[in-house]
Write a protein that holds these residues in place. Structure first.
Motif, PDB file in Angstrom:
ATOM      1  N   LEU A 140      23.967  54.182  62.200  1.00  0.00           N
ATOM      2  CA  LEU A 140      23.246  55.313  61.622  1.00  0.00           C
ATOM      3  C   LEU A 140      24.164  56.228  60.813  1.00  0.00           C
ATOM      4  CD1 LEU A 140      20.917  56.283  64.631  1.00  0.00           C
ATOM      5  CD2 LEU A 140      20.316  55.008  62.555  1.00  0.00           C
ATOM      6  N   VAL A 141      25.378  56.404  61.267  1.00  0.00           N
ATOM      7  CA  VAL A 141      26.289  57.354  60.614  1.00  0.00           C
ATOM      8  C   VAL A 141      27.022  56.695  59.449  1.00  0.00           C
ATOM      9  CG1 VAL A 141      28.315  58.821  60.939  1.00  0.00           C
ATOM     10  CG2 VAL A 141      26.541  58.710  62.718  1.00  0.00           C
ATOM     11  N   ARG A 142      27.669  55.569  59.698  1.00  0.00           N
ATOM     12  CA  ARG A 142      28.491  54.935  58.660  1.00  0.00           C
ATOM     13  C   ARG A 142      27.712  53.900  57.854  1.00  0.00           C
ATOM     14  NH1 ARG A 142      34.473  53.524  60.468  1.00  0.00           N
ATOM     15  NH2 ARG A 142      34.464  53.327  58.189  1.00  0.00           N
ATOM     16  N   GLY A 143      26.828  53.174  58.512  1.00  0.00           N
ATOM     17  CA  GLY A 143      26.073  52.151  57.810  1.00  0.00           C
ATOM     18  C   GLY A 143      26.894  50.901  57.552  1.00  0.00           C
ATOM     19  N   LEU A 144      26.269  49.936  56.919  1.00  0.00           N
ATOM     20  CA  LEU A 144      26.919  48.667  56.593  1.00  0.00           C
ATOM     21  C   LEU A 144      27.330  48.648  55.133  1.00  0.00           C
ATOM     22  CD1 LEU A 144      24.580  46.143  58.461  1.00  0.00           C
ATOM     23  CD2 LEU A 144      26.851  46.903  59.182  1.00  0.00           C
ATOM     24  N   ASP A 145      28.471  48.026  54.890  1.00  0.00           N
ATOM     25  CA  ASP A 145      28.983  47.892  53.524  1.00  0.00           C
ATOM     26  C   ASP A 145      28.611  46.500  53.012  1.00  0.00           C
ATOM     27  OD1 ASP A 145      30.276  48.148  51.142  1.00  0.00           O
ATOM     28  OD2 ASP A 145      32.298  47.874  51.981  1.00  0.00           O
ATOM     29  N   PHE A 146      27.506  46.416  52.293  1.00  0.00           N
ATOM     30  CA  PHE A 146      27.052  45.133  51.767  1.00  0.00           C
ATOM     31  C   PHE A 146      27.875  44.736  50.551  1.00  0.00           C
ATOM     32  CE2 PHE A 146      23.368  46.667  54.099  1.00  0.00           C
ATOM     33  CZ  PHE A 146      22.985  45.539  54.795  1.00  0.00           C
ATOM     34  N   SER A 147      28.124  43.459  50.449  1.00  0.00           N
ATOM     35  CA  SER A 147      28.902  42.957  49.312  1.00  0.00           C
ATOM     36  C   SER A 147      28.046  42.938  48.061  1.00  0.00           C
ATOM     37  CB  SER A 147      29.434  41.559  49.628  1.00  0.00           C
ATOM     38  OG  SER A 147      28.362  40.627  49.724  1.00  0.00           O
ATOM     39  N   VAL A 148      28.682  42.587  46.974  1.00  0.00           N
ATOM     40  CA  VAL A 148      27.995  42.560  45.691  1.00  0.00           C
ATOM     41  C   VAL A 148      26.919  41.481  45.654  1.00  0.00           C
ATOM     42  CG1 VAL A 148      29.628  40.946  44.639  1.00  0.00           C
ATOM     43  CG2 VAL A 148      28.434  42.606  43.191  1.00  0.00           C
ATOM     44  N   ASP A 149      27.036  40.493  46.538  1.00  0.00           N
ATOM     45  CA  ASP A 149      26.033  39.433  46.581  1.00  0.00           C
ATOM     46  C   ASP A 149      24.676  39.960  47.024  1.00  0.00           C
ATOM     47  OD1 ASP A 149      27.835  37.299  45.885  1.00  0.00           O
ATOM     48  OD2 ASP A 149      28.700  37.549  47.882  1.00  0.00           O
ATOM     49  N   PHE A 150      24.656  41.050  47.782  1.00  0.00           N
ATOM     50  CA  PHE A 150      23.403  41.614  48.272  1.00  0.00           C
ATOM     51  C   PHE A 150      22.881  42.746  47.379  1.00  0.00           C
ATOM     52  CE2 PHE A 150      25.148  39.682  52.110  1.00  0.00           C
ATOM     53  CZ  PHE A 150      24.042  39.030  52.622  1.00  0.00           C
ATOM     54  N   LYS A 151      23.766  43.586  46.908  1.00  0.00           N
ATOM     55  CA  LYS A 151      23.321  44.749  46.138  1.00  0.00           C
ATOM     56  C   LYS A 151      23.503  44.582  44.629  1.00  0.00           C
ATOM     57  CE  LYS A 151      27.743  47.057  47.012  1.00  0.00           C
ATOM     58  NZ  LYS A 151      28.393  48.225  47.663  1.00  0.00           N
ATOM     59  N   GLY A 152      24.148  43.499  44.202  1.00  0.00           N
ATOM     60  CA  GLY A 152      24.352  43.278  42.772  1.00  0.00           C
ATOM     61  C   GLY A 152      25.514  44.112  42.226  1.00  0.00           C
ATOM     62  N   GLY A 153      26.064  43.699  41.079  1.00  0.00           N
ATOM     63  CA  GLY A 153      27.174  44.424  40.462  1.00  0.00           C
ATOM     64  C   GLY A 153      28.088  43.487  39.707  1.00  0.00           C
ATOM     65  N   SER A 154      29.304  43.974  39.472  1.00  0.00           N
ATOM     66  CA  SER A 154      30.313  43.224  38.724  1.00  0.00           C
ATOM     67  C   SER A 154      31.533  43.006  39.608  1.00  0.00           C
ATOM     68  CB  SER A 154      30.731  43.979  37.460  1.00  0.00           C
ATOM     69  OG  SER A 154      29.596  44.218  36.642  1.00  0.00           O
ATOM     70  N   VAL A 155      32.192  41.865  39.405  1.00  0.00           N
ATOM     71  CA  VAL A 155      33.374  41.507  40.182  1.00  0.00           C
ATOM     72  C   VAL A 155      34.495  41.177  39.208  1.00  0.00           C
ATOM     73  CG1 VAL A 155      34.341  39.960  41.914  1.00  0.00           C
ATOM     74  CG2 VAL A 155      31.934  40.608  42.046  1.00  0.00           C
ATOM     75  N   PHE A 156      35.602  41.914  39.333  1.00  0.00           N
ATOM     76  CA  PHE A 156      36.807  41.683  38.525  1.00  0.00           C
ATOM     77  C   PHE A 156      37.885  41.084  39.425  1.00  0.00           C
ATOM     78  CE2 PHE A 156      34.496  45.109  36.585  1.00  0.00           C
ATOM     79  CZ  PHE A 156      34.595  44.888  35.224  1.00  0.00           C
ATOM     80  N   GLN A 157      38.468  39.982  38.991  1.00  0.00           N
ATOM     81  CA  GLN A 157      39.534  39.347  39.753  1.00  0.00           C
ATOM     82  C   GLN A 157      40.693  39.057  38.810  1.00  0.00           C
ATOM     83  OE1 GLN A 157      38.177  36.190  42.242  1.00  0.00           O
ATOM     84  NE2 GLN A 157      40.233  35.565  42.917  1.00  0.00           N
ATOM     85  N   PHE A 158      41.925  39.436  39.225  1.00  0.00           N
ATOM     86  CA  PHE A 158      43.094  39.314  38.352  1.00  0.00           C
ATOM     87  C   PHE A 158      44.350  39.309  39.223  1.00  0.00           C
ATOM     88  CE2 PHE A 158      41.805  43.675  38.899  1.00  0.00           C
ATOM     89  CZ  PHE A 158      42.966  44.317  39.297  1.00  0.00           C
ATOM     90  N   PRO A 159      45.451  38.692  38.759  1.00  0.00           N
ATOM     91  CA  PRO A 159      46.720  38.703  39.495  1.00  0.00           C
ATOM     92  C   PRO A 159      47.543  39.932  39.111  1.00  0.00           C
ATOM     93  CG  PRO A 159      46.874  37.187  37.665  1.00  0.00           C
ATOM     94  CD  PRO A 159      45.477  37.736  37.630  1.00  0.00           C
ATOM     95  N   ALA A 160      48.180  40.541  40.099  1.00  0.00           N
ATOM     96  CA  ALA A 160      49.088  41.669  39.873  1.00  0.00           C
ATOM     97  C   ALA A 160      49.961  41.784  41.113  1.00  0.00           C
ATOM     98  CB  ALA A 160      48.321  42.957  39.616  1.00  0.00           C
ATOM     99  N   SER A 161      51.092  41.112  41.092  1.00  0.00           N
ATOM    100  CA  SER A 161      51.936  41.030  42.282  1.00  0.00           C
ATOM    101  C   SER A 161      52.628  42.335  42.602  1.00  0.00           C
ATOM    102  CB  SER A 161      52.975  39.911  42.100  1.00  0.00           C
ATOM    103  OG  SER A 161      53.741  40.156  40.915  1.00  0.00           O
ATOM    104  N   SER A 162      52.889  43.166  41.625  1.00  0.00           N
ATOM    105  CA  SER A 162      53.630  44.414  41.860  1.00  0.00           C
ATOM    106  C   SER A 162      52.723  45.620  42.062  1.00  0.00           C
ATOM    107  CB  SER A 162      54.576  44.686  40.682  1.00  0.00           C
ATOM    108  OG  SER A 162      53.838  44.805  39.471  1.00  0.00           O
ATOM    109  N   ALA A 163      51.420  45.454  41.985  1.00  0.00           N
ATOM    110  CA  ALA A 163      50.498  46.585  42.090  1.00  0.00           C
ATOM    111  C   ALA A 163      50.172  46.877  43.551  1.00  0.00           C
ATOM    112  CB  ALA A 163      49.217  46.298  41.321  1.00  0.00           C
ATOM    113  N   SER A 164      49.648  48.076  43.777  1.00  0.00           N
ATOM    114  CA  SER A 164      49.216  48.498  45.099  1.00  0.00           C
ATOM    115  C   SER A 164      47.733  48.851  45.056  1.00  0.00           C
ATOM    116  CB  SER A 164      50.035  49.700  45.590  1.00  0.00           C
ATOM    117  OG  SER A 164      49.829  50.816  44.742  1.00  0.00           O
ATOM    118  N   VAL A 165      47.166  49.079  46.238  1.00  0.00           N
ATOM    119  CA  VAL A 165      45.753  49.399  46.311  1.00  0.00           C
ATOM    120  C   VAL A 165      45.463  50.711  45.585  1.00  0.00           C
ATOM    121  CG1 VAL A 165      43.832  49.907  47.875  1.00  0.00           C
ATOM    122  CG2 VAL A 165      45.507  48.173  48.497  1.00  0.00           C
TER     123      VAL A 165
END
Length: 422
Positions: free
Chosen positions: A43-68
């Motif tokens: 009730l408080v936090r809820g579920l984090d549905f992936s893009v497969d359920f709610k729709g959207g865009s997905v970007f995927q790329f390599p970056a070995s020296s980057a951080s979150v």
């Protein structure tokens, strides 16, 4: 034989027992607390549905020296909020996956340019996928339909194969596992993906399998139970739990070891997203399923069965028999240590100083017949045991028989032709 095998044999034979059914209030309290935490998290936090359920865009790329933080900042500078950043590890090094809400073509180009400028990513190595909201809603609907169909089929099967009360107890255990598994996802913040739904259906089948094995043993132990007064339904069900306890522990440990390896090695070290989602729901669901099949399903079944009139009467007969056994044990404990239970004591009389220890008889040392009869009757009257047929009793009143006369050394003989009339 190993120590665990010895314990399993003693549990199966009933030499040792864990009172699972008798402590059902404790298990209900523990499960109630876990369920309350899970519901509050949903009730408080809820579920984090992936893009497969709610729709959207997905970007995927390599970056070995980057951080979150750097990847999140690059996406935020492009004017996109609510993006989910995941770190992926593979044979080609560290790479990143960014999930965003549905974007237009212009917004997609803006995000790509921001990644190139902030992280130095090669434009040709950025892959973009678009998932429509309609496709995500279809997945959601299909997942819900599959779950409902699964529950209906399971309840019908258990009702036909066993009885409807066993089906109700198994259904309660399944709902228990579902709520706990989804609550853990809400607490940890893991994304709910199609792999999560697959794992959820898998753990329901695993939990149900364990419950059916226990119920089959319960049915075997309770067959013909109403014909006697040896044990109640709860006691027979508890014996079935103890007889299948070692099997449940062994099965759960063997199943949890590879799942734990996938979760902690594959998800923690390699950072695989889909693999981590699948492993988490399997790990939590197997633990919850093992717990519910032992501590929830069988106690709920015993509660439902003990409400039936015939099993109420059986419980009364068993309690009366147990009370009689306890009374006999108390009586045996109070009895003297040297005496046998149920044997009557023979009273004795002390002799006075003037009375001789042994009676004096006439010459020859043989007591007369009347003394033998009087002595035997006195002993029989004191001990409470009737004299046997061979023991002479007191003389009966009547005509005294005359002794036969014998004359000289020869006996009188009747004539051969005459017979004595009777």
């Amino acid at each position: 034989m190993s120590r665990l095998g010895n314990v399993g044999g003693r549990l199966y034979r009933g030499e040792v027992s864990v009172n699972f059914v008798g402590r059902k209030r404790t298990w209900y309290s523990i499960s109630g607390a876990i369920l309350l935490i899970s519901i509050l998290a949903l009730l408080v936090r809820g579920l984090d549905f992936s893009v497969d359920f709610k729709g959207g865009s997905v970007f995927q790329f390599p970056a070995s020296s980057a951080s979150v933080t750097q990847v999140q900042g690059a996406v935020t500078d492009a004017g996109v909020t609510g993006a989910v950043v995941q770190e992926l590890s593979g044979s080609l090094g560290k790479s990143w996956q960014v999930q965003t809400p549905a974007l237009s073509s212009a917004q997609t180009n803006t995000v790509e340019n921001s990644l190139i400028s902030h992280l130095g990513v090669n434009a040709s190595k950025i892959s973009v996928q678009f998932v429509g909201s309609s496709w995500g809603s279809q997945i959601t609907d299909k997942a819900i339909e599959a779950l409902i169909a699964f529950l209906i089929v399971i309840v019908l099967y258990l009702t036909i194969a066993f009885e409807w009360k066993m089906a109700v107890a198994a259904f309660v255990a399944l709902i228990h596992d579902l709520v706990i598994a989804t609550g853990v996802y809400a607490l940890t913040g893991f994304q709910v993906s199609p792999a999560t739904v697959i794992g959820l259906l898998t753990i329901l089948g695993y939990s149900l399998y364990d419950t059916v094995v226990v119920f089959d043993k319960v049915r075997e132990n309770t067959a013909g139970l109403l014909g006697g007064a040896r044990s109640t339904y709860s006691q027979a069900a508890n014996l079935a739990l103890n007889q299948t306890l070692v099997r449940s522990i062994n099965t759960s440990l063997i199943a949890l070891l590879p799942v734990a390896a996938i979760l902690f090695v594959g998800g923690g070290l390699l950072g695989a997203g889909e693999l981590k989602d699948l492993a988490l729901v399997l790990f939590v669901g197997m633990l919850s399923g093992t717990y519910s099949s032992i501590f929830i399903a069988t106690p709920v079944l015993a509660d439902l069965k003990e409400r039936e009139p015939q099993y109420k009467a059986l419980a009364k007969r068993v309690s009366v028999r147990a009370a009689g056994g306890r009374a006999a044990k108390r009586a045996a404990a109070k009895a003297p240590s040297g005496a046998r239970p149920g044997a009557a004591s023979v009273p004795t009389r002390e002799l006075s100083a003037d009375e001789p220890d042994e009676p004096e008889f006439a010459e020859g040392g043989v007591p007369p017949d009347d003394e033998l009869s009087t002595t035997a009757s006195r002993v029989a009257g004191v001990s409470g045991i009737p004299a046997s047929r061979g023991t002479p009793g007191p003389a009966r009143p009547g005509p005294r028989q005359q002794p036969r006369r014998s004359g000289g050394g020869s006996a009188r003989h009747r004539p051969a032709g005459k017979k004595k009339r009777r």
